[in-house]
Design an enzyme around this catalytic site. Sequence first.
Site, PDB file in Angstrom:
ATOM      1  N   ASP A 124      29.588  35.734  24.199  1.00  0.00           N
ATOM      2  CA  ASP A 124      30.855  35.655  24.931  1.00  0.00           C
ATOM      3  C   ASP A 124      31.726  36.867  24.598  1.00  0.00           C
ATOM      4  N   THR A 184      38.344  34.526  30.843  1.00  0.00           N
ATOM      5  CA  THR A 184      37.297  35.564  30.826  1.00  0.00           C
ATOM      6  C   THR A 184      37.883  36.940  31.161  1.00  0.00           C
ATOM      7  N   LYS A 219      28.293  34.807  47.827  1.00  0.00           N
ATOM      8  CA  LYS A 219      29.100  35.861  48.454  1.00  0.00           C
ATOM      9  C   LYS A 219      28.630  36.066  49.888  1.00  0.00           C
ATOM     10  N   ILE A 242      26.380  43.455  39.781  1.00  0.00           N
ATOM     11  CA  ILE A 242      26.592  44.907  39.654  1.00  0.00           C
ATOM     12  C   ILE A 242      26.113  45.397  38.289  1.00  0.00           C
ATOM     13  N   HIS A 253      44.224  34.443  52.007  1.00  0.00           N
ATOM     14  CA  HIS A 253      43.136  35.365  52.376  1.00  0.00           C
ATOM     15  C   HIS A 253      43.673  36.766  52.697  1.00  0.00           C
ATOM     16  N   SER A 305      44.026  38.091  37.768  1.00  0.00           N
ATOM     17  CA  SER A 305      43.423  38.222  36.439  1.00  0.00           C
ATOM     18  C   SER A 305      42.832  39.620  36.253  1.00  0.00           C
ATOM     19  N   LYS A 306      42.285  40.198  37.313  1.00  0.00           N
ATOM     20  CA  LYS A 306      41.754  41.566  37.211  1.00  0.00           C
ATOM     21  C   LYS A 306      42.900  42.572  37.063  1.00  0.00           C
ATOM     22  N   THR A 313      38.609  46.273  40.689  1.00  0.00           N
ATOM     23  CA  THR A 313      38.397  45.977  42.102  1.00  0.00           C
ATOM     24  C   THR A 313      39.568  46.449  42.957  1.00  0.00           C
ATOM     25  N   ASP A 314      39.282  46.734  44.219  1.00  0.00           N
ATOM     26  CA  ASP A 314      40.368  47.092  45.150  1.00  0.00           C
ATOM     27  C   ASP A 314      41.323  45.920  45.373  1.00  0.00           C
ATOM     28  N   GLU A 315      40.867  44.694  45.034  1.00  0.00           N
ATOM     29  CA  GLU A 315      41.709  43.511  45.290  1.00  0.00           C
ATOM     30  C   GLU A 315      42.992  43.523  44.465  1.00  0.00           C
ATOM     31  N   ASP A 350      40.689  28.655  56.966  1.00  0.00           N
ATOM     32  CA  ASP A 350      40.809  29.941  56.286  1.00  0.00           C
ATOM     33  C   ASP A 350      40.907  29.764  54.768  1.00  0.00           C
ATOM     34  N   TYR A 370      41.953  35.276  41.092  1.00  0.00           N
ATOM     35  CA  TYR A 370      40.941  36.256  40.663  1.00  0.00           C
ATOM     36  C   TYR A 370      41.556  37.644  40.546  1.00  0.00           C
ATOM     37  N   SER A 371      42.190  38.101  41.636  1.00  0.00           N
ATOM     38  CA  SER A 371      42.684  39.488  41.605  1.00  0.00           C
ATOM     39  C   SER A 371      43.842  39.632  40.625  1.00  0.00           C
TER      40      SER A 371
HETATM   41  P1  NAD Z   1      28.940  38.568  38.832  1.00  0.00           P
HETATM   42  O1  NAD Z   1      29.729  37.320  38.949  1.00  0.00           O
HETATM   43  O2  NAD Z   1      27.709  38.746  39.638  1.00  0.00           O
HETATM   44  O3  NAD Z   1      28.527  38.804  37.308  1.00  0.00           O
HETATM   45  C1  NAD Z   1      29.409  38.588  36.239  1.00  0.00           C
HETATM   46  C2  NAD Z   1      28.608  38.578  34.947  1.00  0.00           C
HETATM   47  O4  NAD Z   1      29.533  38.394  33.852  1.00  0.00           O
HETATM   48  C3  NAD Z   1      27.582  37.433  34.866  1.00  0.00           C
HETATM   49  O5  NAD Z   1      26.347  37.928  34.415  1.00  0.00           O
HETATM   50  C4  NAD Z   1      28.191  36.481  33.858  1.00  0.00           C
HETATM   51  O6  NAD Z   1      27.237  35.724  33.139  1.00  0.00           O
HETATM   52  C5  NAD Z   1      28.964  37.441  32.963  1.00  0.00           C
HETATM   53  N1  NAD Z   1      30.047  36.783  32.208  1.00  0.00           N
HETATM   54  C6  NAD Z   1      31.004  35.956  32.718  1.00  0.00           C
HETATM   55  N2  NAD Z   1      31.792  35.515  31.718  1.00  0.00           N
HETATM   56  C7  NAD Z   1      31.358  36.089  30.572  1.00  0.00           C
HETATM   57  C8  NAD Z   1      31.772  36.025  29.212  1.00  0.00           C
HETATM   58  N3  NAD Z   1      32.798  35.272  28.833  1.00  0.00           N
HETATM   59  N4  NAD Z   1      31.091  36.749  28.287  1.00  0.00           N
HETATM   60  C9  NAD Z   1      30.016  37.506  28.661  1.00  0.00           C
HETATM   61  N5  NAD Z   1      29.580  37.587  29.932  1.00  0.00           N
HETATM   62  C10 NAD Z   1      30.234  36.906  30.887  1.00  0.00           C
HETATM   63  O7  NAD Z   1      29.975  39.739  39.109  1.00  0.00           O
HETATM   64  P2  NAD Z   1      29.758  41.140  39.867  1.00  0.00           P
HETATM   65  O8  NAD Z   1      29.934  40.925  41.320  1.00  0.00           O
HETATM   66  O9  NAD Z   1      28.546  41.789  39.345  1.00  0.00           O
HETATM   67  O10 NAD Z   1      31.044  41.914  39.356  1.00  0.00           O
HETATM   68  C11 NAD Z   1      30.986  42.679  38.146  1.00  0.00           C
HETATM   69  C12 NAD Z   1      32.332  43.340  37.919  1.00  0.00           C
HETATM   70  O11 NAD Z   1      32.651  44.187  39.014  1.00  0.00           O
HETATM   71  C13 NAD Z   1      33.487  42.341  37.821  1.00  0.00           C
HETATM   72  O12 NAD Z   1      34.371  42.805  36.826  1.00  0.00           O
HETATM   73  C14 NAD Z   1      34.128  42.386  39.190  1.00  0.00           C
HETATM   74  O13 NAD Z   1      35.505  42.077  39.095  1.00  0.00           O
HETATM   75  C15 NAD Z   1      33.920  43.840  39.565  1.00  0.00           C
HETATM   76  N6  NAD Z   1      33.830  44.132  41.018  1.00  0.00           N
HETATM   77  C16 NAD Z   1      32.977  43.409  41.820  1.00  0.00           C
HETATM   78  C17 NAD Z   1      32.855  43.781  43.154  1.00  0.00           C
HETATM   79  C18 NAD Z   1      31.899  43.057  44.078  1.00  0.00           C
HETATM   80  O14 NAD Z   1      31.889  43.333  45.285  1.00  0.00           O
HETATM   81  N7  NAD Z   1      31.081  42.141  43.605  1.00  0.00           N
HETATM   82  C19 NAD Z   1      33.614  44.845  43.672  1.00  0.00           C
HETATM   83  C20 NAD Z   1      34.478  45.534  42.809  1.00  0.00           C
HETATM   84  C21 NAD Z   1      34.559  45.183  41.477  1.00  0.00           C
HETATM   85  O1  DAU Z   2      36.812  43.821  47.241  1.00  0.00           O
HETATM   86  C1  DAU Z   2      36.085  43.660  46.066  1.00  0.00           C
HETATM   87  C2  DAU Z   2      35.803  42.197  45.832  1.00  0.00           C
HETATM   88  O2  DAU Z   2      34.794  41.827  46.770  1.00  0.00           O
HETATM   89  C3  DAU Z   2      35.356  41.892  44.412  1.00  0.00           C
HETATM   90  O3  DAU Z   2      36.396  42.192  43.520  1.00  0.00           O
HETATM   91  C4  DAU Z   2      34.964  40.412  44.275  1.00  0.00           C
HETATM   92  O4  DAU Z   2      34.452  40.168  42.979  1.00  0.00           O
HETATM   93  C5  DAU Z   2      33.889  40.110  45.315  1.00  0.00           C
HETATM   94  O5  DAU Z   2      33.542  38.744  45.262  1.00  0.00           O
HETATM   95  C6  DAU Z   2      34.367  40.485  46.708  1.00  0.00           C
HETATM   96  O6  DAU Z   2      35.442  39.598  47.106  1.00  0.00           O
HETATM   97  P1  DAU Z   2      35.574  39.035  48.605  1.00  0.00           P
HETATM   98  O7  DAU Z   2      36.413  37.827  48.583  1.00  0.00           O
HETATM   99  O8  DAU Z   2      35.952  40.140  49.538  1.00  0.00           O
HETATM  100  O9  DAU Z   2      34.012  38.675  48.869  1.00  0.00           O
HETATM  101  P2  DAU Z   2      33.323  37.406  49.595  1.00  0.00           P
HETATM  102  O10 DAU Z   2      31.885  37.761  49.764  1.00  0.00           O
HETATM  103  O11 DAU Z   2      33.673  36.148  48.905  1.00  0.00           O
HETATM  104  O12 DAU Z   2      34.016  37.402  51.020  1.00  0.00           O
HETATM  105  C7  DAU Z   2      33.948  38.517  51.891  1.00  0.00           C
HETATM  106  C8  DAU Z   2      34.780  38.193  53.124  1.00  0.00           C
HETATM  107  O13 DAU Z   2      34.093  37.183  53.870  1.00  0.00           O
HETATM  108  C9  DAU Z   2      36.151  37.627  52.812  1.00  0.00           C
HETATM  109  O14 DAU Z   2      37.077  38.081  53.801  1.00  0.00           O
HETATM  110  C10 DAU Z   2      35.970  36.113  52.933  1.00  0.00           C
HETATM  111  C11 DAU Z   2      34.901  35.987  54.003  1.00  0.00           C
HETATM  112  N1  DAU Z   2      33.987  34.848  53.853  1.00  0.00           N
HETATM  113  C12 DAU Z   2      33.380  34.644  52.649  1.00  0.00           C
HETATM  114  C13 DAU Z   2      32.504  33.594  52.472  1.00  0.00           C
HETATM  115  C14 DAU Z   2      31.836  33.351  51.121  1.00  0.00           C
HETATM  116  C15 DAU Z   2      33.708  34.033  54.936  1.00  0.00           C
HETATM  117  O15 DAU Z   2      34.255  34.229  56.039  1.00  0.00           O
HETATM  118  N2  DAU Z   2      32.833  32.985  54.768  1.00  0.00           N
HETATM  119  C16 DAU Z   2      32.221  32.726  53.568  1.00  0.00           C
HETATM  120  O16 DAU Z   2      31.441  31.746  53.465  1.00  0.00           O
END
Ligand code: NAD
Ligand code: DAU
Length: 354
Positions: free
Chosen positions: A66, A107, A200, A19, A295, A164-165, A136-138, A291, A161-162
């Site tokens: 970092d 982190t 993902k 993102i 979850h 910590s967020k 995050t919504d989590e 599962d 994860y959630s």
């Molecule tokens: P990502 O895992 O793709 O990227 C995380 C980035 O943070 C990486 O580039 C990593 O190198 C960097 N990082 C990790 N530890 C670090 C540290 N100690 N110092 C500096 N950089 C560091 O994550 P993403 O999916 O892009 O998510 C970005 C943010 O959005 C996160 O805070 C996540 O909780 C939030 N978020 C993600 C989603 C989603 O669907 N992916 C949805 C809602 C919110």
């Molecule tokens: O809701 C926001 C969150 O979405 C972010 O905060 C997280 O950083 C991001 O990783 C994401 O979390 P999820 O756990 O929802 O995403 P993931 O892609 O890991 O999984 C999506 C759904 O699919 C979840 O219900 C678990 C399921 N899943 C996932 C994987 C990787 C499977 O069934 N099989 C899989 O192999």
Amino acid sequence: MQQLFTPTSLLVTGGAGFIGSNFIHHFLAGNPGCRVVNLDILTYAGNLQNLTAVQDNPDYRFVKGDICDGPLVERLLTEEKIDAVVHFAAESHVDRSITGPEIFVRTNVLGTQTLLEASRLHSERMPSFRYLQISTDEVYGSLGPEGFFTEETPLAANSPYSASKAGADLLVRAYHETFQFPTLNTRCSNNYGPYHFPEKLIPLLIHNILQKRSLPVYGDGLNVRDWLHVRDHAAAVERVLKCGTPGSVFNIGGNNEWKNIDIVNLVCDLMDERLENPAGTSRKLITFVKDRKGHDRRYAIDASKLKRELGWEPSYTFERGIAETIDWYLANQGWVQEVTSGAYREYYQAQYGA
Ligand code: NAD
Ligand code: DAU
């Protein structure tokens, strides 16, 4: 909608991730002359290949480092005269937080506190300043079949994860309440789109279909996620940064709920069309597996506050977004190979075999 703040020098953390990199592309394109400093330690999830198109932009600087390194953060804030922080950096994968929670606390909680403290002290020397926490919504936990998460829903995180967020969000709230530090906090639903790391669900499906590997569906496949295109998320973050009132929380979501199994079937069918496979070929790879522990059953975001107060709405339909995403992955197999060739490789092999 009134713009309250115009940043001149932005610190983006985690800008080499999924993102963060999409946000940097979006922000640099729309804000020429505003400095963007990207602080990222480059974990397995951080890849500079996401940013090759902007690496020579004079407004952009990458710093490998970092967020837990207080002196480094303090130096960057001063040196670059930073007037806004957008904090994306995190450990982001739920499954990894179940097998190794410690790095998530370091982190996501300690890293956020380090940034908050350095930013708070620095902001005392700045005429205007903003700190935006990406969350995050989590943090709200899990929903039953009805209802939506609003900004007033109590935090009830279920995974390490959630949790910590949520801990980070509470620190953000505390810095606003205790120090009147100008914070903003967004909580977004599941993102999809370019540069999504292939651990993902959506990019993993595309990757595994191409590799003719099984498509693991956790549990009964009936868990629900609410999907938003990452570029719509980036636009929402910019809107909140410029127009949100400090101290506010904004949910971000696209009102686009899907059961996992329906997403899996859709991606299979779209891939079959593109690969000119006989109908149903990819669906044969679907494998129901054990599962995920704890979850969450359903996420659904009420983003009406963001629409009402700041006028933001998503621009992508899911039909267009998912089609473009699949096409992006097919056109960028070199990127997939690059990002999966390093530290991720062992993890992937452990999950799916050699
Ligand atoms: P990502 O895992 O793709 O990227 C995380 C980035 O943070 C990486 O580039 C990593 O190198 C960097 N990082 C990790 N530890 C670090 C540290 N100690 N110092 C500096 N950089 C560091 O994550 P993403 O999916 O892009 O998510 C970005 C943010 O959005 C996160 O805070 C996540 O909780 C939030 N978020 C993600 C989603 C989603 O669907 N992916 C949805 C809602 C919110
Ligand atoms: O809701 C926001 C969150 O979405 C972010 O905060 C997280 O950083 C991001 O990783 C994401 O979390 P999820 O756990 O929802 O995403 P993931 O892609 O890991 O999984 C999506 C759904 O699919 C979840 O219900 C678990 C399921 N899943 C996932 C994987 C990787 C499977 O069934 N099989 C899989 O192999």
